[in-house]
Each structure stands twice: as structure tokens, then as C-alpha cells.
Design an enzyme around this catalytic site. Structure first.
Site, PDB file in Angstrom:
ATOM      1  N   CYS A  87       5.910 -40.514  60.185  1.00 24.29           N
ATOM      2  CA  CYS A  87       4.838 -40.866  60.074  1.00 24.29           C
ATOM      3  C   CYS A  87       4.477 -39.425  60.560  1.00 24.29           C
ATOM      4  CB  CYS A  87       5.106 -41.913  60.876  1.00 24.29           C
ATOM      5  SG  CYS A  87       3.348 -42.744  61.561  1.00 24.29           S
ATOM      6  N   HIS A 195       8.379 -46.590  59.002  1.00 26.72           N
ATOM      7  CA  HIS A 195       9.099 -46.447  59.904  1.00 26.72           C
ATOM      8  C   HIS A 195      10.741 -47.028  59.056  1.00 26.72           C
ATOM      9  CE1 HIS A 195       6.882 -44.460  62.926  1.00 26.72           C
ATOM     10  NE2 HIS A 195       5.525 -44.991  62.984  1.00 26.72           N
TER      11      HIS A 195
END
Length: 220
Positions: A87, A195
């Protein structure tokens, strides 16, 4: 096995990454402050976590890419140490030129947080070998600026050289060619918006992220 998680001002997934790597691999994980000028010796894995480094001022990760520790991260990457940027960490890798392209505002200009199905586009990388031929996995996205962009020449090169590792099956942010994650030419640096640190145990809805960390350390 030894790993390090880099902590920037505004990181909010640093502890998540530490716990995910420890539980997935059994590795010893050190937390390294962005202002440090040295990394622990003998690292097998470096993780750049998600969050909002420096409050996302200027551009996402533009300031973090200039943190003192990043010169050591670059040097480690050049030596072949595995580096995972998740991210905001993916944004740090592009701003640092360790990976090509950039992350832009999401296509619909909204923050997106939800589980996403991913295609394992290249299962023969250091980070995906452990999926053992599985073509579909699930992780979670949580970003407002996860729209991967690169010029057509760069995109063609990434495709042609097998550097696209993950694709969205239902693109949540407008990323070019549904790209969710890429690796560098040497194959030891990966950036992805989903994630794995939020998908490392079945109790979290998916344990598919654990395999990425396990794969990264399997060849160390």
C-alpha cells in the site's frame, strides 16, 4: 530468519506487518525508524508498511522516499535482499524509483476498503512460488490513492518481462490493466496495494497473504 519493518511518521500498519511476518514465518522482526541510518545486520526481508507516511503531504510517499533509512533500503535491494512494499509502501517504492510507475488517486476519488479477489499472474517469482499453481487468492485493499499508472511502453515491458505479479479480478481503483502488484527486473522487490498483512490467518477472512511472506523467505 531476520526481517525488518520500516516505520515512518504516519505508518499505521507497521505492527500489523510485524505480527504477520512473525506468525507466518517465525522470523525475528525488528522495527526500524525512518530516521535511522543503518539497518540490522543479516536481514532476509524488509517490509515497507501501509499507512499515511508524513500525512501524505505533497504526494503520497514523496517525503518518505527521502528518509535517511531509504538509502540503506536501496543498498539492501541492490544486494538482493527481499523487499516488500505494501500500500503506502508500494508508493514509497515507486517514489524511490525502486519500482516503475506511480500511484494516483482512485478512479472514483473515494477511499476503498474491502476484500478483493486477485489473479496470481506470475507464480514463478520469489514472492509467489508458494502459491503452488493457485491462480486466485484473496487479500484486502484499503487505499485512496491505489490507482497504478505507467505509460504504455512501461506497461508493455512489465507485461512482457513477467513483472506483473497480481491483478484485480474486479478492479477497485482504476489501476492500469488491473495491476495490483509488480516486481522489479531482479525479482527481489515487490510492491502491491492489497494487504497480505491483513490476510495472514483464516480468522481474518483469508490466510493467502501469509504465503507471500513465506515465499519471500523460503529462498533466503
Amino acid at each position: 530468519m531476520k526481517a525488518a519493518v520500516i516505520v515512518f511518521p504516519g505508518s499505521n500498519c507497521d505492527r500489523d506487518c510485524k505480527v504477520a511476518v512473525e506468525r507466518s514465518t517465525g522470523a525475528k522482526v525488528d522495527m526500524v525508524w525512518h530516521g535511522d541510518t543503518a539497518l540490522p545486520q543479516g536481514l532476509d526481508l524488509i517490509v515497507l508498511p501501509g499507512g499515511f507516511s508524513y500525512g501524505d503531504y505533497l504526494r503520497c510517499a514523496a517525503m518518505a522516499s527521502l528518509s535517511p533509512v531509504m538509502s540503506e533500503v536501496r543498498a539492501a535491494a541492490e544486494r538482493g535482499v527481499a523487499v516488500v512494499g505494501i500500500c503506502n509502501g508500494f508508493q514509497v517504492l515507486t517514489e524511490s524509483k525502486l519500482l516503475p510507475g506511480a500511484l494516483l488517486r482512485n478512479e472514483k476519488l473515494k477511499y476503498v476498503c474491502k476484500p478483493v479477489a486477485l489473479e496470481v499472474t506470475n507464480a514463478q517469482t520469489r514472492f509467489t512460488a508458494g502459491y503452488n499453481g493457485r491462480r486466485e487468492v484473496e487479500m484486502t485493499v484499503g487505499n485512496g490513492e491505489g490507482n497504478y499508472f505507467a505509460d504504455e511502453e512501461t506497461l508493455d515491458r512489465l507485461e512482457g518481462e513477467g513483472q506483473v505479479v497480481f491483478r484485480y479480478l474486479d478492479n477497485p481503483n482504476g489501476s492500469a490493466r488491473d495491476i495490483a502488484g509488480i516486481v522489479n527486473k531482479q525479482g527481489n522487490v515487490i510492491g502491491l496495494m492489497p494487504h497480505p498483512d491483513r490476510a495472514f490467518e483464516a480468522e481474518l477472512g483469508s490466510a493467502d497473504g501469509a504465503i507471500l511472506f513465506q515465499s519471500a523467505l523460503a529462498s533466503a
